[in-house]
Design an enzyme around this catalytic site. Sequence first.
Site, PDB file in Angstrom:
ATOM      1  N   GLN A 246     -70.163 -30.753 -24.743  1.00 48.64           N
ATOM      2  CA  GLN A 246     -69.823 -29.624 -24.557  1.00 48.64           C
ATOM      3  C   GLN A 246     -71.003 -28.666 -23.657  1.00 48.64           C
ATOM      4  O   GLN A 246     -72.105 -28.631 -24.110  1.00 48.64           O
ATOM      5  CB  GLN A 246     -69.104 -28.894 -25.467  1.00 48.64           C
ATOM      6  CG  GLN A 246     -68.104 -29.628 -26.057  1.00 48.64           C
ATOM      7  CD  GLN A 246     -66.585 -29.223 -25.447  1.00 48.64           C
ATOM      8  OE1 GLN A 246     -66.669 -28.716 -24.630  1.00 48.64           O
ATOM      9  NE2 GLN A 246     -65.493 -30.070 -25.945  1.00 48.64           N
TER      10      GLN A 246
ATOM     11  N   CYS B 156     -58.042 -28.053 -22.864  1.00 49.57           N
ATOM     12  CA  CYS B 156     -58.733 -27.614 -21.858  1.00 49.57           C
ATOM     13  C   CYS B 156     -57.658 -27.185 -20.901  1.00 49.57           C
ATOM     14  O   CYS B 156     -58.152 -26.666 -19.521  1.00 49.57           O
ATOM     15  CB  CYS B 156     -60.104 -28.268 -21.161  1.00 49.57           C
ATOM     16  SG  CYS B 156     -59.523 -30.021 -20.802  1.00 49.57           S
TER      17      CYS B 156
ATOM     18  N   GLU C 123     -62.000 -42.940 -29.236  1.00 45.15           N
ATOM     19  CA  GLU C 123     -62.640 -42.543 -27.592  1.00 45.15           C
ATOM     20  C   GLU C 123     -62.464 -43.924 -27.131  1.00 45.15           C
ATOM     21  O   GLU C 123     -62.951 -44.796 -27.400  1.00 45.15           O
ATOM     22  CB  GLU C 123     -63.803 -41.760 -28.166  1.00 45.15           C
ATOM     23  CG  GLU C 123     -64.835 -42.053 -26.886  1.00 45.15           C
ATOM     24  CD  GLU C 123     -64.270 -40.883 -25.797  1.00 45.15           C
ATOM     25  OE1 GLU C 123     -63.851 -39.884 -26.033  1.00 45.15           O
ATOM     26  OE2 GLU C 123     -64.191 -41.307 -24.533  1.00 45.15           O
TER      27      GLU C 123
ATOM     28  N   CYS D 104     -69.368 -19.978  -3.050  1.00 37.79           N
ATOM     29  CA  CYS D 104     -69.269 -21.092  -3.906  1.00 37.79           C
ATOM     30  C   CYS D 104     -67.963 -21.433  -4.495  1.00 37.79           C
ATOM     31  O   CYS D 104     -67.542 -22.719  -4.486  1.00 37.79           O
ATOM     32  CB  CYS D 104     -70.117 -20.621  -4.961  1.00 37.79           C
ATOM     33  SG  CYS D 104     -70.323 -21.833  -6.407  1.00 37.79           S
TER      34      CYS D 104
ATOM     35  N   TYR E 296     -59.692 -38.740 -28.916  1.00 36.50           N
ATOM     36  CA  TYR E 296     -60.246 -38.426 -27.879  1.00 36.50           C
ATOM     37  C   TYR E 296     -61.630 -37.417 -28.101  1.00 36.50           C
ATOM     38  O   TYR E 296     -61.814 -36.586 -28.112  1.00 36.50           O
ATOM     39  CB  TYR E 296     -59.565 -37.168 -26.862  1.00 36.50           C
ATOM     40  CG  TYR E 296     -58.187 -37.815 -26.497  1.00 36.50           C
ATOM     41  CD1 TYR E 296     -57.724 -38.343 -25.688  1.00 36.50           C
ATOM     42  CD2 TYR E 296     -56.999 -37.548 -27.513  1.00 36.50           C
ATOM     43  CE1 TYR E 296     -56.765 -38.649 -24.965  1.00 36.50           C
ATOM     44  CE2 TYR E 296     -55.794 -37.701 -27.072  1.00 36.50           C
ATOM     45  CZ  TYR E 296     -55.415 -38.537 -25.868  1.00 36.50           C
ATOM     46  OH  TYR E 296     -54.264 -38.838 -25.786  1.00 36.50           O
TER      47      TYR E 296
ATOM     48  N   CYS F 165     -73.675 -12.560  -8.592  1.00 41.93           N
ATOM     49  CA  CYS F 165     -74.209 -13.508  -7.777  1.00 41.93           C
ATOM     50  C   CYS F 165     -73.827 -13.314  -6.387  1.00 41.93           C
ATOM     51  O   CYS F 165     -72.564 -13.293  -6.104  1.00 41.93           O
ATOM     52  CB  CYS F 165     -73.744 -15.159  -8.163  1.00 41.93           C
ATOM     53  SG  CYS F 165     -74.154 -16.457  -7.043  1.00 41.93           S
TER      54      CYS F 165
ATOM     55  N   ASP G 141     -58.101 -33.850 -28.633  1.00 42.99           N
ATOM     56  CA  ASP G 141     -58.700 -32.894 -27.759  1.00 42.99           C
ATOM     57  C   ASP G 141     -58.955 -33.696 -26.323  1.00 42.99           C
ATOM     58  O   ASP G 141     -59.894 -34.215 -25.957  1.00 42.99           O
ATOM     59  CB  ASP G 141     -60.255 -32.705 -28.270  1.00 42.99           C
ATOM     60  CG  ASP G 141     -61.146 -31.838 -27.315  1.00 42.99           C
ATOM     61  OD1 ASP G 141     -60.491 -31.312 -26.386  1.00 42.99           O
ATOM     62  OD2 ASP G 141     -62.284 -32.015 -27.372  1.00 42.99           O
TER      63      ASP G 141
ATOM     64  N   CYS H 152     -67.058 -19.364  -9.665  1.00 45.70           N
ATOM     65  CA  CYS H 152     -66.781 -18.212 -10.525  1.00 45.70           C
ATOM     66  C   CYS H 152     -65.655 -17.604  -9.762  1.00 45.70           C
ATOM     67  O   CYS H 152     -66.003 -16.557  -9.374  1.00 45.70           O
ATOM     68  CB  CYS H 152     -67.852 -17.646 -10.674  1.00 45.70           C
ATOM     69  SG  CYS H 152     -69.372 -18.253 -11.713  1.00 45.70           S
TER      70      CYS H 152
HETATM   71  N1  SAH Z   1     -63.669 -34.205 -28.732  1.00 45.97           N
HETATM   72  C1  SAH Z   1     -64.879 -34.500 -27.876  1.00 45.97           C
HETATM   73  C2  SAH Z   1     -64.489 -34.994 -26.276  1.00 45.97           C
HETATM   74  C3  SAH Z   1     -63.540 -34.137 -25.480  1.00 45.97           C
HETATM   75  S1  SAH Z   1     -63.125 -34.639 -23.935  1.00 45.97           S
HETATM   76  C4  SAH Z   1     -65.671 -33.416 -27.703  1.00 45.97           C
HETATM   77  O1  SAH Z   1     -65.299 -32.008 -28.091  1.00 45.97           O
HETATM   78  O2  SAH Z   1     -66.701 -33.341 -27.251  1.00 45.97           O
HETATM   79  C5  SAH Z   1     -62.094 -35.800 -23.730  1.00 45.97           C
HETATM   80  C6  SAH Z   1     -62.498 -37.061 -24.360  1.00 45.97           C
HETATM   81  O3  SAH Z   1     -61.443 -38.013 -24.093  1.00 45.97           O
HETATM   82  C7  SAH Z   1     -63.430 -37.808 -23.332  1.00 45.97           C
HETATM   83  O4  SAH Z   1     -64.774 -38.161 -24.093  1.00 45.97           O
HETATM   84  C8  SAH Z   1     -62.828 -38.920 -22.618  1.00 45.97           C
HETATM   85  O5  SAH Z   1     -63.767 -40.009 -22.491  1.00 45.97           O
HETATM   86  C9  SAH Z   1     -61.819 -39.365 -23.690  1.00 45.97           C
HETATM   87  N2  SAH Z   1     -60.639 -39.925 -23.196  1.00 45.97           N
HETATM   88  C10 SAH Z   1     -60.009 -39.997 -22.128  1.00 45.97           C
HETATM   89  N3  SAH Z   1     -58.843 -40.698 -21.926  1.00 45.97           N
HETATM   90  C11 SAH Z   1     -58.866 -41.055 -23.333  1.00 45.97           C
HETATM   91  C12 SAH Z   1     -57.715 -41.991 -24.016  1.00 45.97           C
HETATM   92  N4  SAH Z   1     -56.598 -42.598 -23.268  1.00 45.97           N
HETATM   93  N5  SAH Z   1     -58.156 -42.514 -24.999  1.00 45.97           N
HETATM   94  C13 SAH Z   1     -59.085 -41.772 -25.725  1.00 45.97           C
HETATM   95  N6  SAH Z   1     -59.889 -41.217 -25.189  1.00 45.97           N
HETATM   96  C14 SAH Z   1     -60.004 -40.819 -24.208  1.00 45.97           C
END
Ligand code: SAH
Length: 489
Positions: A310, A444, A360, A83, A339, A77, A417, A86
């Site tokens: 994702q 992440c 969540e 930007c 999460y 790019c 997660d 990347c």
């Molecule tokens: N496991 C899912 C989402 C991961 S992203 C996937 O792979 O698609 C992290 C997620 O945690 C988000 O959806 C966000 O809204 C949620 N989150 C953030 N803080 C939180 C908390 N204190 N308790 C529960 N969920 C939370």
Amino acid sequence: MVIAMNFNKNDTVIVTIEDMGADGEGIGKVEGFPLFIKDAIIGDTVEAKIVKNKKNYAYARLEKVLSPSPFRVQPVCRFHRQCGGCQLQAMSYERQLIFKQDKVKNNLLRIGGFSESEVDCVMEPIVGMEEPFRYRNKAQYPIGEDKGGNPVAGFYAGRTHTIIANTDCVLGREENKEILDTILAYMREFHVRPYDEKSGEGLIRHVLIRTGFDSGEIMVCLVLNYREKGNYLPHQEELLSRLSQIKNMTSVSVSINTEKTNVIMGKEIHTLWGKDSISDSIRVRDMTKADMAFIGEKLEFSISPLSFYQVNPRQTEKLYSLALQYAGLTGQETVWDLYCGIGTISLFLATRAKQVCGVEVIPQAIEDAKENARRNHITNAEFFVGKAEEVLSDFYNNPNGGDENAVMRHPDVIVVDPPRKGCDAACLATMLKMTPDRIVYVSCDSATLARDLRILCDGGYELRKVRAVDQFGGTVHAETVVLIQKKNS
Ligand code: SAH
């Protein structure tokens, strides 16, 4: 000891890059004094100009590559330096993977306090992408105006709000260009003004495009500054007719956002053409095999303009499959998925577990999770809205909830997660009290991952497996999946 150097702004230096920082910047030394140089790559010798001089280090700007690193490649790019999205595009993909593997490992050593032999014993090779471009299923383009008053779509130049026109980001789908060009031509023809952040005037703020990689379905959502019910856009029918002719177009909607804010999407969504959502599916892969072949289950998800999903579906399949493999399920286990977003990992787990409970904080995501469970005929997954730290401790501290409650108070596996900031301390404390045999941590941000793993391992667990998965080729980001297990089990 670092000797303070008397650099002045705009001084030119020649330096060989010996290391890379966590944000992808090249690091080199002049007489022992470290310089951080964006866009320089390990192995380069560069000419750079000092831009900011601090006591123990300085920032410099890459002016010229005098002798290129063996890892340097021609960036695909032409905007990549402006930007900033990347950070590693000028580095070969193989070397990018080494960078990410090292980043995760270093955080485990430095922040987690694990020993090198402990980490080397359990760390598996990073899972790279087959094709590190065109992998994103979601693009959000800001709309603005060039100096001549023509509407443009592009991206914000690193850390600014100046839009640089580019309708073909190489991380996104090729179709995005046709969609954006169609919208820009319509804006020119019918004098539809882009939103101006300073004055708060103008109509079109952003264009969101999402694509189901498996289904091929495309969704376009225009984020608008005004709200005129029923007739959101001038000559609306004309725009809809043009967009609907694009191959695989499935849904066209508008989102109303009249706030002066950096948040892109408004809360209100109206479908103007086609369906309200698109679908996509992801499949379980065998991560113990080199070809990571598909092994059966395929789960379908519905994606609306506001739902979290994702952004790299091919690598997500590998990430979730790895989490599933590390969970070591036989069909008899009870599992918490904290999460859980729209329940993607939970439903993967549910195909192999006795019972899964997802938690969540966003209520809409939990609605989606329940709908996704129904759609996939999964009946052994239950979902709770709330903060993981609160839901889990309420559940644990309430022993009067019957047999199922008793079982879930001491699950076999907990999967987490969390967002970049990692798990809340109270959440980690309750996880330890629940004494699961295994904890699978999907992360992440390997810095907060390392911090949390230290707490869990001090609480009686040990590292069993670590594997990074590259979800974002060209960037410095790395996802990691970790398995820890109760000691002596
Ligand atoms: N496991 C899912 C989402 C991961 S992203 C996937 O792979 O698609 C992290 C997620 O945690 C988000 O959806 C966000 O809204 C949620 N989150 C953030 N803080 C939180 C908390 N204190 N308790 C529960 N969920 C939370």
